[in-house]
Design a protein around this motif. Structure first.
Motif, PDB file in Angstrom:
ATOM      1  N   ASP A  11       0.815  -1.217   0.000  1.00 43.44           N
ATOM      2  CA  ASP A  11       0.000   0.000   0.000  1.00 43.44           C
ATOM      3  C   ASP A  11       0.847   1.265   0.000  1.00 43.44           C
ATOM      4  OD1 ASP A  11      -2.251  -1.595   0.069  1.00 43.44           O
ATOM      5  OD2 ASP A  11      -2.551  -1.372   2.227  1.00 43.44           O
ATOM      6  N   ASP A  12       2.032   1.200   0.573  1.00 43.89           N
ATOM      7  CA  ASP A  12       2.901   2.374   0.690  1.00 43.89           C
ATOM      8  C   ASP A  12       4.086   2.356  -0.260  1.00 43.89           C
ATOM      9  OD1 ASP A  12       1.310   3.321   2.816  1.00 43.89           O
ATOM     10  OD2 ASP A  12       2.439   2.124   4.254  1.00 43.89           O
ATOM     11  N   SER A  13       4.298   1.281  -0.986  1.00 43.49           N
ATOM     12  CA  SER A  13       5.531   1.130  -1.759  1.00 43.49           C
ATOM     13  C   SER A  13       5.686   2.175  -2.860  1.00 43.49           C
ATOM     14  CB  SER A  13       5.649  -0.278  -2.341  1.00 43.49           C
ATOM     15  OG  SER A  13       4.675  -0.485  -3.334  1.00 43.49           O
ATOM     16  N   ILE A  57      16.200   6.475   6.016  1.00 44.61           N
ATOM     17  CA  ILE A  57      15.249   5.958   7.001  1.00 44.61           C
ATOM     18  C   ILE A  57      14.112   6.953   7.229  1.00 44.61           C
ATOM     19  CG2 ILE A  57      14.971   5.320   9.438  1.00 44.61           C
ATOM     20  CD1 ILE A  57      17.795   4.074   9.252  1.00 44.61           C
ATOM     21  N   SER A  58      14.429   8.220   7.301  1.00 41.96           N
ATOM     22  CA  SER A  58      13.414   9.256   7.498  1.00 41.96           C
ATOM     23  C   SER A  58      12.417   9.292   6.339  1.00 41.96           C
ATOM     24  CB  SER A  58      14.097  10.614   7.663  1.00 41.96           C
ATOM     25  OG  SER A  58      13.143  11.633   7.776  1.00 41.96           O
ATOM     26  N   ILE A  59      12.913   9.175   5.128  1.00 44.52           N
ATOM     27  CA  ILE A  59      12.036   9.172   3.949  1.00 44.52           C
ATOM     28  C   ILE A  59      11.107   7.966   3.997  1.00 44.52           C
ATOM     29  CG2 ILE A  59      11.989   8.868   1.441  1.00 44.52           C
ATOM     30  CD1 ILE A  59      14.638  10.519   1.396  1.00 44.52           C
ATOM     31  N   ILE A  60      11.659   6.796   4.280  1.00 47.41           N
ATOM     32  CA  ILE A  60      10.845   5.574   4.334  1.00 47.41           C
ATOM     33  C   ILE A  60       9.801   5.680   5.444  1.00 47.41           C
ATOM     34  CG2 ILE A  60      10.882   3.092   4.777  1.00 47.41           C
ATOM     35  CD1 ILE A  60      13.758   3.140   3.502  1.00 47.41           C
ATOM     36  N   ALA A  61      10.212   6.139   6.616  1.00 51.21           N
ATOM     37  CA  ALA A  61       9.286   6.268   7.745  1.00 51.21           C
ATOM     38  C   ALA A  61       8.182   7.277   7.451  1.00 51.21           C
ATOM     39  CB  ALA A  61      10.051   6.670   9.003  1.00 51.21           C
ATOM     40  N   GLY A  62       8.519   8.331   6.740  1.00 50.95           N
ATOM     41  CA  GLY A  62       7.532   9.358   6.426  1.00 50.95           C
ATOM     42  C   GLY A  62       6.497   8.933   5.410  1.00 50.95           C
ATOM     43  N   SER A  64       5.540   5.517   4.941  1.00 48.01           N
ATOM     44  CA  SER A  64       4.891   4.244   5.280  1.00 48.01           C
ATOM     45  C   SER A  64       4.264   4.380   6.658  1.00 48.01           C
ATOM     46  CB  SER A  64       5.903   3.093   5.249  1.00 48.01           C
ATOM     47  OG  SER A  64       6.961   3.320   6.143  1.00 48.01           O
ATOM     48  N   ARG A  65       3.025   3.952   6.766  1.00 45.16           N
ATOM     49  CA  ARG A  65       2.342   4.116   8.043  1.00 45.16           C
ATOM     50  C   ARG A  65       1.740   2.800   8.510  1.00 45.16           C
ATOM     51  NH1 ARG A  65      -3.150   4.661   7.614  1.00 45.16           N
ATOM     52  NH2 ARG A  65      -3.956   4.748   5.502  1.00 45.16           N
ATOM     53  N   ARG A  66       1.598   2.700   9.816  1.00 46.46           N
ATOM     54  CA  ARG A  66       0.987   1.514  10.416  1.00 46.46           C
ATOM     55  C   ARG A  66      -0.533   1.679  10.424  1.00 46.46           C
ATOM     56  NH1 ARG A  66       4.276  -1.849  13.800  1.00 46.46           N
ATOM     57  NH2 ARG A  66       6.419  -1.146  13.678  1.00 46.46           N
ATOM     58  N   ARG A  67      -1.224   0.570  10.243  1.00 46.01           N
ATOM     59  CA  ARG A  67      -2.672   0.534  10.281  1.00 46.01           C
ATOM     60  C   ARG A  67      -3.098  -0.700  11.063  1.00 46.01           C
ATOM     61  NH1 ARG A  67      -0.357   0.934   5.698  1.00 46.01           N
ATOM     62  NH2 ARG A  67      -0.861   2.216   3.964  1.00 46.01           N
ATOM     63  N   THR A  68      -4.358  -0.745  11.453  1.00 50.19           N
ATOM     64  CA  THR A  68      -4.886  -1.953  12.074  1.00 50.19           C
ATOM     65  C   THR A  68      -5.873  -2.597  11.102  1.00 50.19           C
ATOM     66  OG1 THR A  68      -6.629  -0.731  13.208  1.00 50.19           O
ATOM     67  CG2 THR A  68      -4.597  -1.137  14.437  1.00 50.19           C
ATOM     68  N   GLN A  69      -5.961  -3.906  11.185  1.00 55.23           N
ATOM     69  CA  GLN A  69      -6.850  -4.667  10.320  1.00 55.23           C
ATOM     70  C   GLN A  69      -7.416  -5.833  11.111  1.00 55.23           C
ATOM     71  OE1 GLN A  69      -5.063  -5.909   6.611  1.00 55.23           O
ATOM     72  NE2 GLN A  69      -6.440  -7.640   6.411  1.00 55.23           N
ATOM     73  N   GLY A  92       1.345  -2.825   8.015  1.00 52.35           N
ATOM     74  CA  GLY A  92       1.952  -1.643   7.426  1.00 52.35           C
ATOM     75  C   GLY A  92       3.203  -1.221   8.155  1.00 52.35           C
ATOM     76  N   GLY A  93       3.547   0.021   7.958  1.00 53.23           N
ATOM     77  CA  GLY A  93       4.806   0.506   8.495  1.00 53.23           C
ATOM     78  C   GLY A  93       5.954  -0.061   7.689  1.00 53.23           C
ATOM     79  N   SER A  94       7.100  -0.153   8.275  1.00 58.72           N
ATOM     80  CA  SER A  94       8.249  -0.708   7.566  1.00 58.72           C
ATOM     81  C   SER A  94       9.203  -1.346   8.562  1.00 58.72           C
ATOM     82  CB  SER A  94       8.963   0.381   6.760  1.00 58.72           C
ATOM     83  OG  SER A  94       9.316   1.469   7.580  1.00 58.72           O
ATOM     84  N   THR A  95       9.942  -2.309   8.057  1.00 57.30           N
ATOM     85  CA  THR A  95      11.012  -2.940   8.822  1.00 57.30           C
ATOM     86  C   THR A  95      12.293  -2.653   8.058  1.00 57.30           C
ATOM     87  OG1 THR A  95       9.521  -4.687   9.564  1.00 57.30           O
ATOM     88  CG2 THR A  95      11.889  -5.108   9.751  1.00 57.30           C
ATOM     89  N   ILE A  96      13.266  -2.064   8.740  1.00 62.09           N
ATOM     90  CA  ILE A  96      14.471  -1.577   8.061  1.00 62.09           C
ATOM     91  C   ILE A  96      15.709  -2.209   8.684  1.00 62.09           C
ATOM     92  CG2 ILE A  96      15.827   0.479   7.489  1.00 62.09           C
ATOM     93  CD1 ILE A  96      13.172   2.073   7.776  1.00 62.09           C
TER      94      ILE A  96
END
Length: 107
Positions: A11-13, A57-62, A64-69, A92-96
């Motif tokens: 969703d964020d890629s 890392i800042s760009i990726i974090a900005g 990609s966001r976490r959501r609940t499902q 969601g979010g990201s793992t770096i």
């Protein structure tokens, strides 16, 4: 030099890719699948200088966001009846990962 591996939800890629490219980073994208929810992910590979890792890392974090499902979860009763009830999980979010690069060559 560092190698940044970032696993981002599909969703964020697109936003992550566009933001990294806009800032001048060369990005390789791999289609990947998560093991828990079997959802599609994109793994980004970015090679960069040590002093630019925080920017990546800042760009990726900005972007990609976490959501609940809600996902179904099943239980069994003593009489063999199966019941499904939803469980809320965070997606969601990201793992770096940031790795040291001993040698880099572009041939």
């Amino acid at each position: 030099m560092k190698l940044v591996l970032a696993i981002v939800g599909n969703d964020d890629s697109g936003m992550v890719s566009a933001a990294l490219t806009k800032e001048g980073f060369s990005v390789t994208k791999l289609a990947t699948t998560g093991g828990f929810l079997k959802k599609g992910n994109t793994t980004f590979i970015v090679g960069t200088e040590d002093d630019k890792v925080d920017q990546v890392i800042s760009i990726i974090a900005g972007q990609s966001r976490r959501r609940t499902q809600l996902v179904p979860s099943t239980t069994t009763m003593d009489i063999g009846v199966y019941s499904a009830f939803p469980v809320e999980v965070t997606i969601g979010g990201s793992t770096i990962f940031v790795l040291n690069v001993d040698r880099f060559e572009k041939v």
